[in-house]
Design a protein around this motif. Structure first.
Motif, PDB file in Angstrom:
ATOM      1  N   GLY A 243      46.898  40.308 -64.168  1.00 41.48           N
ATOM      2  CA  GLY A 243      47.299  39.008 -63.647  1.00 41.48           C
ATOM      3  C   GLY A 243      48.330  38.370 -64.550  1.00 41.48           C
ATOM      4  O   GLY A 243      48.266  38.502 -65.760  1.00 41.48           O
ATOM      5  N   GLY A 244      49.300  37.646 -63.985  1.00 44.71           N
ATOM      6  CA  GLY A 244      50.338  37.009 -64.772  1.00 44.71           C
ATOM      7  C   GLY A 244      49.884  35.692 -65.368  1.00 44.71           C
ATOM      8  O   GLY A 244      49.046  34.999 -64.820  1.00 44.71           O
ATOM      9  N   HIS A 245      50.444  35.332 -66.530  1.00 46.07           N
ATOM     10  CA  HIS A 245      50.179  34.073 -67.185  1.00 46.07           C
ATOM     11  C   HIS A 245      51.512  33.483 -67.597  1.00 46.07           C
ATOM     12  O   HIS A 245      52.400  34.186 -68.064  1.00 46.07           O
ATOM     13  CB  HIS A 245      49.290  34.281 -68.417  1.00 46.07           C
ATOM     14  CG  HIS A 245      47.890  34.676 -68.049  1.00 46.07           C
ATOM     15  ND1 HIS A 245      46.849  33.801 -68.019  1.00 46.07           N
ATOM     16  CD2 HIS A 245      47.383  35.874 -67.660  1.00 46.07           C
ATOM     17  CE1 HIS A 245      45.747  34.424 -67.655  1.00 46.07           C
ATOM     18  NE2 HIS A 245      46.053  35.685 -67.429  1.00 46.07           N
ATOM     19  N   SER A 246      51.660  32.178 -67.459  1.00 42.36           N
ATOM     20  CA  SER A 246      52.949  31.550 -67.721  1.00 42.36           C
ATOM     21  C   SER A 246      53.104  31.059 -69.146  1.00 42.36           C
ATOM     22  O   SER A 246      54.214  30.856 -69.607  1.00 42.36           O
ATOM     23  CB  SER A 246      53.153  30.367 -66.763  1.00 42.36           C
ATOM     24  OG  SER A 246      52.095  29.449 -66.898  1.00 42.36           O
ATOM     25  N   ALA A 247      51.998  30.831 -69.869  1.00 41.27           N
ATOM     26  CA  ALA A 247      52.102  30.323 -71.228  1.00 41.27           C
ATOM     27  C   ALA A 247      52.668  31.391 -72.150  1.00 41.27           C
ATOM     28  O   ALA A 247      52.372  32.575 -72.004  1.00 41.27           O
ATOM     29  CB  ALA A 247      50.725  29.891 -71.716  1.00 41.27           C
ATOM     30  N   PRO A 248      53.520  31.020 -73.115  1.00 44.33           N
ATOM     31  CA  PRO A 248      54.073  32.002 -74.042  1.00 44.33           C
ATOM     32  C   PRO A 248      52.976  32.613 -74.905  1.00 44.33           C
ATOM     33  O   PRO A 248      52.001  31.966 -75.272  1.00 44.33           O
ATOM     34  CB  PRO A 248      55.053  31.177 -74.890  1.00 44.33           C
ATOM     35  CG  PRO A 248      54.561  29.776 -74.765  1.00 44.33           C
ATOM     36  CD  PRO A 248      54.013  29.659 -73.383  1.00 44.33           C
ATOM     37  N   VAL A 249      53.131  33.890 -75.210  1.00 45.64           N
ATOM     38  CA  VAL A 249      52.157  34.613 -76.007  1.00 45.64           C
ATOM     39  C   VAL A 249      52.866  35.129 -77.250  1.00 45.64           C
ATOM     40  O   VAL A 249      53.894  35.771 -77.156  1.00 45.64           O
ATOM     41  CB  VAL A 249      51.562  35.799 -75.214  1.00 45.64           C
ATOM     42  CG1 VAL A 249      50.497  36.509 -76.026  1.00 45.64           C
ATOM     43  CG2 VAL A 249      50.987  35.311 -73.888  1.00 45.64           C
ATOM     44  N   THR A 250      52.307  34.857 -78.430  1.00 44.69           N
ATOM     45  CA  THR A 250      53.025  35.221 -79.654  1.00 44.69           C
ATOM     46  C   THR A 250      52.192  36.043 -80.629  1.00 44.69           C
ATOM     47  O   THR A 250      52.660  37.047 -81.149  1.00 44.69           O
ATOM     48  CB  THR A 250      53.524  33.957 -80.367  1.00 44.69           C
ATOM     49  OG1 THR A 250      52.408  33.089 -80.604  1.00 44.69           O
ATOM     50  CG2 THR A 250      54.564  33.227 -79.522  1.00 44.69           C
ATOM     51  N   SER A 251      50.956  35.653 -80.924  1.00 40.56           N
ATOM     52  CA  SER A 251      50.170  36.337 -81.944  1.00 40.56           C
ATOM     53  C   SER A 251      49.536  37.600 -81.387  1.00 40.56           C
ATOM     54  O   SER A 251      49.302  37.731 -80.183  1.00 40.56           O
ATOM     55  CB  SER A 251      49.074  35.411 -82.466  1.00 40.56           C
ATOM     56  OG  SER A 251      48.091  35.194 -81.472  1.00 40.56           O
ATOM     57  N   CYS A 252      49.214  38.556 -82.307  1.00 42.23           N
ATOM     58  CA  CYS A 252      48.559  39.781 -81.865  1.00 42.23           C
ATOM     59  C   CYS A 252      47.214  39.467 -81.227  1.00 42.23           C
ATOM     60  O   CYS A 252      46.810  40.116 -80.265  1.00 42.23           O
ATOM     61  CB  CYS A 252      48.377  40.732 -83.047  1.00 42.23           C
ATOM     62  SG  CYS A 252      49.845  41.739 -83.422  1.00 42.23           S
ATOM     63  N   GLU A 253      46.529  38.479 -81.746  1.00 48.21           N
ATOM     64  CA  GLU A 253      45.234  38.107 -81.179  1.00 48.21           C
ATOM     65  C   GLU A 253      45.370  37.719 -79.711  1.00 48.21           C
ATOM     66  O   GLU A 253      44.561  38.109 -78.868  1.00 48.21           O
ATOM     67  CB  GLU A 253      44.619  36.956 -81.966  1.00 48.21           C
ATOM     68  CG  GLU A 253      43.245  36.537 -81.461  1.00 48.21           C
ATOM     69  CD  GLU A 253      42.641  35.404 -82.267  1.00 48.21           C
ATOM     70  OE1 GLU A 253      41.523  34.976 -81.936  1.00 48.21           O
ATOM     71  OE2 GLU A 253      43.297  34.946 -83.230  1.00 48.21           O
ATOM     72  N   ASP A 254      46.426  36.957 -79.387  1.00 49.90           N
ATOM     73  CA  ASP A 254      46.663  36.577 -77.998  1.00 49.90           C
ATOM     74  C   ASP A 254      47.203  37.746 -77.177  1.00 49.90           C
ATOM     75  O   ASP A 254      46.838  37.934 -76.012  1.00 49.90           O
ATOM     76  CB  ASP A 254      47.653  35.420 -77.931  1.00 49.90           C
ATOM     77  CG  ASP A 254      47.037  34.100 -78.367  1.00 49.90           C
ATOM     78  OD1 ASP A 254      45.803  33.977 -78.270  1.00 49.90           O
ATOM     79  OD2 ASP A 254      47.797  33.217 -78.807  1.00 49.90           O
ATOM     80  N   LEU A 255      48.080  38.546 -77.797  1.00 48.42           N
ATOM     81  CA  LEU A 255      48.743  39.617 -77.061  1.00 48.42           C
ATOM     82  C   LEU A 255      47.799  40.724 -76.610  1.00 48.42           C
ATOM     83  O   LEU A 255      48.047  41.383 -75.602  1.00 48.42           O
ATOM     84  CB  LEU A 255      49.860  40.218 -77.915  1.00 48.42           C
ATOM     85  CG  LEU A 255      51.114  39.363 -78.082  1.00 48.42           C
ATOM     86  CD1 LEU A 255      52.002  39.928 -79.175  1.00 48.42           C
ATOM     87  CD2 LEU A 255      51.888  39.275 -76.774  1.00 48.42           C
ATOM     88  N   ILE A 256      46.724  40.961 -77.349  1.00 50.57           N
ATOM     89  CA  ILE A 256      45.814  42.045 -76.976  1.00 50.57           C
ATOM     90  C   ILE A 256      44.505  41.508 -76.399  1.00 50.57           C
ATOM     91  O   ILE A 256      43.523  42.236 -76.279  1.00 50.57           O
ATOM     92  CB  ILE A 256      45.531  42.978 -78.169  1.00 50.57           C
ATOM     93  CG1 ILE A 256      44.811  42.228 -79.295  1.00 50.57           C
ATOM     94  CG2 ILE A 256      46.819  43.614 -78.665  1.00 50.57           C
ATOM     95  CD1 ILE A 256      44.384  43.136 -80.446  1.00 50.57           C
ATOM     96  N   ARG A 257      44.517  40.247 -76.007  1.00 47.33           N
ATOM     97  CA  ARG A 257      43.312  39.638 -75.440  1.00 47.33           C
ATOM     98  C   ARG A 257      43.166  40.022 -73.968  1.00 47.33           C
ATOM     99  O   ARG A 257      44.044  39.750 -73.165  1.00 47.33           O
ATOM    100  CB  ARG A 257      43.382  38.117 -75.584  1.00 47.33           C
ATOM    101  CG  ARG A 257      42.224  37.378 -74.913  1.00 47.33           C
ATOM    102  CD  ARG A 257      42.189  35.918 -75.318  1.00 47.33           C
ATOM    103  NE  ARG A 257      43.447  35.236 -75.051  1.00 47.33           N
ATOM    104  CZ  ARG A 257      43.766  34.692 -73.864  1.00 47.33           C
ATOM    105  NH1 ARG A 257      42.919  34.798 -72.847  1.00 47.33           N
ATOM    106  NH2 ARG A 257      44.909  34.074 -73.706  1.00 47.33           N
TER     107      ARG A 257
END
Length: 239
Positions: A17-31
């Protein structure tokens, strides 16, 4: 790709599913993200890029695959999805249809390979990212695929995917070129010949997959397979 292993492992199931909020940290990127239902996975998706731990996968993708897309539709069972994949190689189209089930935000497949997939967070509003674990022979491999509703994504969106690959310690990804054209939505067509690999892949036994696993662990074997496929497709074109 017609390279059997790529068809087996890429398996056309690049869903998220798509998300519009920017993703920056590895923790967020692999969530992993929660899948609310089948509807958010339906439709046609263009493969933009992928990384797998299958030996030789990137080399074969760069040498053979011109483009690829998948179309996801509902299957008869309430938790099932039908996934149709079309890959263009050497000006020909190779297709594969597989079935996946959705349970507790995890996608599972039995044929042509055993695989489980979870969907990862992404800042791209119409892009799909999926992390996969699949079994080939006696080995378990991992992969990350990036798809979009669009045929071409922005540089920033592609860079975010590359960072996700790095965060997961996967090999550098193969990136497909949308300028090389795509298989038609309806096949066969007068311009592009199509070959359905579904039965061939589903009928491949464990011994065959074990053999492919050994072959793809050898660079020399990968190069030999490339030459063999190139010769075979050239012969089909002449016919």
């Amino acid at each position: 790709m017609m390279v059997f292993i790529h068809v087996a492992v890429a398996v056309l199931c690049l869903l998220t599913g798509g998300h519009s909020a920017p993703v920056t940290s590895c923790e967020d990127l692999i969530r992993p993200i929660e899948i609310q239902g089948r509807d958010q996975l339906l439709g046609k998706w263009t493969l933009v890029s992928e990384s797998t731990t299958v030996p030789g996968s990137k080399m074969l993708t760069k040498m053979l695959v011109e483009s690829a897309w998948v179309k996801v539709t509902v299957a008869d069972e309430s938790d099932a999805l039908s996934v149709f994949q079309a890959q263009k190689m050497f000006g020909r189209c190779f297709t594969l249809t597989s079935k996946m089930t959705l349970k507790n935000s995890t996608l599972s497949m039995v044929r042509p390979v055993t695989a489980t997939q979870v969907l990862l967070n992404t800042g791209c509003p119409d892009c799909l990212v999926v992390y996969s674990n699949y079994t080939i022979g006696e080995s378990i491999y991992s992969g990350l695929q990036f798809t979009s509703r669009r045929r071409k994504v922005s540089a920033a969106e592609l860079e975010e995917f590359k960072k996700q690959v790095d965060c997961l310690n996967l090999p550098s990804p193969a990136i497909l070129d949308p300028e090389k054209g795509f298989c038609p939505d309806e096949s066969p067509s007068q311009e592009t010949e199509a070959t359905d690999l579904t039965n061939v892949m589903n009928e491949m036994g464990s011994d065959t997959f074990s053999l492919l696993e050994r072959l793809f662990n050898s660079t020399d074997a990968v190069n030999a397979i490339f030459r063999m496929i190139s010769s075979s497709v050239s012969g089909l074109k002449e016919d």
